[in-house]
Design an enzyme around this catalytic site. Structure first.
Site, PDB file in Angstrom:
ATOM      1  N   GLU A 136       0.810  -1.220   0.000  1.00 30.61           N
ATOM      2  CA  GLU A 136       0.000   0.000   0.000  1.00 30.61           C
ATOM      3  C   GLU A 136       0.843   1.269   0.000  1.00 30.61           C
ATOM      4  O   GLU A 136       0.505   2.248  -0.675  1.00 30.61           O
ATOM      5  CB  GLU A 136      -0.934   0.019   1.218  1.00 30.61           C
ATOM      6  CG  GLU A 136      -2.081  -0.987   1.166  1.00 30.61           C
ATOM      7  CD  GLU A 136      -1.705  -2.388   1.630  1.00 30.61           C
ATOM      8  OE1 GLU A 136      -0.510  -2.630   1.943  1.00 30.61           O
ATOM      9  OE2 GLU A 136      -2.600  -3.246   1.687  1.00 30.61           O
ATOM     10  N   HIS A 196      -9.745  -3.768  11.647  1.00 31.01           N
ATOM     11  CA  HIS A 196     -10.498  -3.866  10.387  1.00 31.01           C
ATOM     12  C   HIS A 196     -11.798  -3.068  10.419  1.00 31.01           C
ATOM     13  O   HIS A 196     -12.632  -3.220   9.539  1.00 31.01           O
ATOM     14  CB  HIS A 196     -10.833  -5.329  10.072  1.00 31.01           C
ATOM     15  CG  HIS A 196      -9.728  -6.058   9.360  1.00 31.01           C
ATOM     16  ND1 HIS A 196      -8.454  -6.171   9.871  1.00 31.01           N
ATOM     17  CD2 HIS A 196      -9.695  -6.706   8.172  1.00 31.01           C
ATOM     18  CE1 HIS A 196      -7.710  -6.876   9.030  1.00 31.01           C
ATOM     19  NE2 HIS A 196      -8.434  -7.209   7.992  1.00 31.01           N
TER      20      HIS A 196
HETATM   21  C1  LIG Z   1      -2.064  -4.072   4.942  1.00 27.73           C
HETATM   22  C2  LIG Z   1      -3.170  -4.964   4.510  1.00 27.73           C
HETATM   23  N1  LIG Z   1      -3.535  -4.944   3.221  1.00 27.73           N
HETATM   24  C3  LIG Z   1      -4.539  -5.746   2.802  1.00 27.73           C
HETATM   25  C4  LIG Z   1      -5.177  -6.567   3.670  1.00 27.73           C
HETATM   26  C5  LIG Z   1      -6.295  -7.475   3.205  1.00 27.73           C
HETATM   27  N2  LIG Z   1      -5.866  -8.862   3.289  1.00 27.73           N
HETATM   28  C6  LIG Z   1      -6.201  -9.652   4.305  1.00 27.73           C
HETATM   29  S1  LIG Z   1      -5.538 -11.148   4.197  1.00 27.73           S
HETATM   30  C7  LIG Z   1      -4.814 -10.792   2.745  1.00 27.73           C
HETATM   31  C8  LIG Z   1      -4.040 -11.807   2.000  1.00 27.73           C
HETATM   32  C9  LIG Z   1      -2.635 -11.784   2.309  1.00 27.73           C
HETATM   33  O1  LIG Z   1      -2.054 -12.820   1.612  1.00 27.73           O
HETATM   34  P1  LIG Z   1      -0.899 -13.669   2.256  1.00 27.73           P
HETATM   35  O2  LIG Z   1      -0.003 -12.778   3.016  1.00 27.73           O
HETATM   36  O3  LIG Z   1      -0.306 -14.450   1.164  1.00 27.73           O
HETATM   37  O4  LIG Z   1      -1.651 -14.604   3.300  1.00 27.73           O
HETATM   38  P2  LIG Z   1      -2.707 -15.770   3.033  1.00 27.73           P
HETATM   39  O5  LIG Z   1      -4.060 -15.160   3.233  1.00 27.73           O
HETATM   40  O6  LIG Z   1      -2.529 -16.282   1.670  1.00 27.73           O
HETATM   41  O7  LIG Z   1      -2.442 -16.781   4.078  1.00 27.73           O
HETATM   42  C10 LIG Z   1      -5.085  -9.484   2.369  1.00 27.73           C
HETATM   43  C11 LIG Z   1      -4.590  -8.828   1.160  1.00 27.73           C
HETATM   44  C12 LIG Z   1      -4.781  -6.541   5.014  1.00 27.73           C
HETATM   45  N3  LIG Z   1      -5.373  -7.301   5.939  1.00 27.73           N
HETATM   46  N4  LIG Z   1      -3.767  -5.743   5.406  1.00 27.73           N
END
Ligand SMILES: Cc1ncc(C[n+]2csc(CCOP(=O)(O)OP(=O)(O)O)c2C)c(N)n1
Ligand SMILES: [Mg+2]
Lengths: 321, 356
Positions: B64, B133
């Protein structure tokens, strides 16, 4: 590897799977009123890494933390009660599934802001090194988190101060519905990246529990002996939807052949079959463990359902120490 | 507003505004986590990639902070980016870029350049979203000179304000509340602008002014309907824009009614309610018949358990009773005033079954 350790890893995985399947089964009752990020399919990583940790070592995690929490010895009753929003939950019902914590098991927190926990975990490693404690800190995060700036900044500081930390990246190829291809250049290599900082790094199969354990053991020993940080990357796959109890394959964001390929590589099935073949464990032992664990989980859900909600005056408590 | 036959929901209004601006102006593009995924930011970006291609409709790395800087840079060379975040909490990673660069670039280089970007972020509540959130940080951004901050309530304003934001030559933070997305209302099919910086009187009244924005404006309307049954004629001012704030609308209404309830779905200290009350006392001091009342969230992060979350968010009754108090009437319970909740309080409507 001793058959005790092998069995411990297997049983840890089985227990985590059973807990999560129970959550998935009961989630539609609408009593667990918070987001849940299940890690069904990814159990080998938490189980393998945490089995290689000492009880005194610290753990930090992200939004998908059930596996890490349970594998490190987090209290099951307090976890389920937390998801039910009860006063007996590990965060008194104030944090939900995305904020599991069990200080007595040295699980210092899990936070769902992607990447946000990485420097905090590094800070714990920094603190223990300042205090000259012989503790290792492990932090779990996803492939998505490795795109945040704090990831690189943390690698830099970890290497600069040779801190006793193990960065564990669970690469399940997706961030929500977004594949790696829209987020990273092909051929991006976290291992090479970490090594360029002088950090010990390895990539291996995240669905091979024994391999995970061995990689973690090595990294933890490096950290414990004062030789600094490691980055371990494990490829794996999330079987259910990003958030919630269901499958979301109908959305079409993951290729069918890919889903099939990974479903055939269930970390628990593979490991169980291997241990059975090697006579490291008997089927009757597994059956007995499953039976006991199912009961344990039933009781945890009963505990959660029968626990009281927090009193209204809890609303503004705990804002300050 | 002329009679408009067509009714669409808030999410569709956002999508339509984006679509029309993209078709009018090739420099407009949209980027953000999940923009091209099957859920399309809660249906507000669905179909855009198929129509405009992946050069103008993009997913992005989970970065971001960097991506916000990238959008600022792109805007300096003539592009008009729309950057989305599914929660305002995720935008916090980019505070440096937003506050140090986007908000300052024009001024600190003597007005030679402009930064026409829109950062569209969602705020929300409910279903145990919790401390990280479910924040509502509008006043944080409304504090900053160089930024504009809009927060529409109706589908009409959702469309008109987004078009204005995209056409504006300044960085605009466009905040939409998730619980408004399924609410329908009249929206013209053609392009139109809702001016940034202008509040709207949602309901006229002479006894009391209620100033609110976004989802809280709907609670204010609910309260006003109940108050009417008790002979209290409340005026509801929907801010629509938080920066620049429509001081004339606030002061004008308070001068007329002499009473003010200010609501901000966020914490009290240094919030929009601080600002609204300050404006009323600065500009309508001699017309005030009672001390203004502020309604905000409790001074704590949002808890996940419904048991506490149900106490966290102000409801119509929390507006009704201070209004009674200002007009010398005794407090009443929800039952007494006839408020019944058919759904659990932590979901926007009955269709919502979790998890987000
Ligand atoms: C800073 C931030 N950006 C976006 C999100 C929305 N978000 C929640 S979980 C997620 C996926 C993150 O992917 P990864 O780190 O690969 O973890 P996974 O869910 O695949 O275990 C996102 C983008 C967030 N929680 N925090
Ligand atoms: Mg991932």
């Amino acid at each position: 590897m001793s058959s005790e350790i092998l069995k411990k890893i297997l049983f840890t995985m089985v227990r985590i799977r059973l807990v999560q399947e129970k959550i998935a089964e009961k989630y539609p009752e609408q009593k667990m009123r918070c987001p849940v990020h299940l890690c069904i399919g990814q159990e080998a990583i938490g189980a393998g890494v945490c089995t290689a940790m000492d009880k005194d070592d610290y753990l930090f995690s992200n939004h998908r933390s059930h596996c890490h929490y349970l594998a490190k010895g987090g209290d099951l009753n307090a976890m389920i009660a937390e998801i039910y929003g009860k006063a007996t939950g590990c965060a008194k019902g104030k944090g939900g599934s995305m904020h599991l914590v069990d200080v007595s098991a040295n699980i210092l927190g899990a936070v769902p802001i992607v990447g946000g926990v990485i420097p905090v975990a590094l800070g714990a490693a920094f603190g223990t090194s300042l205090k000259k404690e012989n503790k290792v800190t492990v932090v779990f995060f996803g492939d998505g988190a490795s795109e945040e700036g704090v990831f690189y900044e943390s690698l830099n500081f970890a290497a600069l101060k040779k801190l006793p930390i193990v960065f564990v990246c669970e690469n399940n190829f997706y961030s929500v519905y977004s594949p790696l291809s829209v987020r990273q250049p092909s051929g991006r290599d976290n291992v090479a990246l970490a090594r360029s900082f002088g950090i010990h790094s390895k990539k291996s199969d995240g669905n091979d529990a024994e391999g995970v354990y061995n990689a973690a053991k090595e990294a933890i020993e490096i950290a414990r002996s004062g030789n600094g940080p490691s980055l371990l990357e494990f490829d794996t796959y999330r079987y259910r939807e990003h958030c919630g109890p269901a499958y979301d394959d109908h959305l079409g964001y993951r290729a069918e052949c890919e889903i099939k390929e990974w479903t055939a590589k269930c970390p628990i099935e593979i490991f169980r079959n291997k241990l059975l073949t090697d006579n490291a464990v008997g089927q009757n032992e597994i059956d007995f463990f499953v039976k006991e664990t199912v009961l344990e989980i039933e009781k945890a859900f009963e505990f959660a359902e029968n626990s009281p909600f927090p009193d209204s005056d809890e609303l503004t408590k705990d804002v300050y120490a | 507003m002329p009679d408009i036959e067509r009714h669409i929901d808030f999410a569709t209004a956002v999508l339509e505004a984006t679509d029309q601006c993209m078709s009018d102006d090739k420099s407009v593009f949209i980027i953000g986590l999940g923009v091209t995924d099957p859920k399309g930011i809660f249906n507000t970006t669905i179909g855009l990639e198929a129509k405009y291609g992946s050069d103008r409709v993009m997913d992005m790395p989970v970065s971001e902070n960097a991506m916000t800087g990238v959008m600022i840079g792109a805007s300096l060379v003539g592009m008009r980016p729309i950057l989305t975040h599914q929660r305002i909490d995720f935008m916090l990673l980019a505070l440096d870029q937003v506050i140090n660069n986007a908000a300052k670039w024009r001024y600190m280089f003597g007005g030679r350049q402009k930064v026409p970007i829109v950062i569209r972020v969602l705020v929300g509540r409910g279903w145990g979203q919790g401390a990280q959130h479910a924040q509502s940080l509008q006043s944080l951004f409304a504090h900053i000179p160089g930024l504009k901050v809009v927060m529409p309530t109706t589908p009409y304003d959702a469309k008109g304000l987004l078009i204005s934001a995209i056409r504006d030559d300044n960085p605009v933070i466009y905040i939409d509340h998730r619980w408004l997305h399924n609410i329908t209302g009249p929206v013209p099919e053609e392009r139109f602008e809702v001016p940034i910086g202008k509040a709207r009187i949602m309901r006229e009244g002479k006894d009391l002014t209620i100033v609110a924005a976004s989802y809280m404006s709907l609670e204010a309307l609910r309260a006003a309907e109940v108050l009417e049954k008790y002979g209290i004629d409340a005026e509801v001012v929907d801010l629509r824009t938080l920066r620049p704030l429509d001081e004339d609308a606030i002061a004008g209404s308070v001068k007329k009614t002499g009473r003010l309830i200010a609501i901000d779905g966020s914490w009290k200290a240094c919030s929009m309610t601080s600002e609204i009350v300050a404006i009323a006392t600065e500009h309508a001091f001699d017309k005030l018949k009672a001390a203004p009342v502020r309604i905000n969230y409790p001074e704590a992060p949002s808890p996940t358990t419904p048991a506490l979350a149900n106490l966290y968010y102000p409801k119509a009754i929390d507006i009704i009773n201070p209004a009674f108090g200002m007009l010398g009437k005794p407090s009443k319970s929800e039952e007494e005033v006839g408020i019944v909740y058919r759904n659990p309080l932590d979901v926007p409507d009955r269709t919502f079954k979790g998890p987000f």
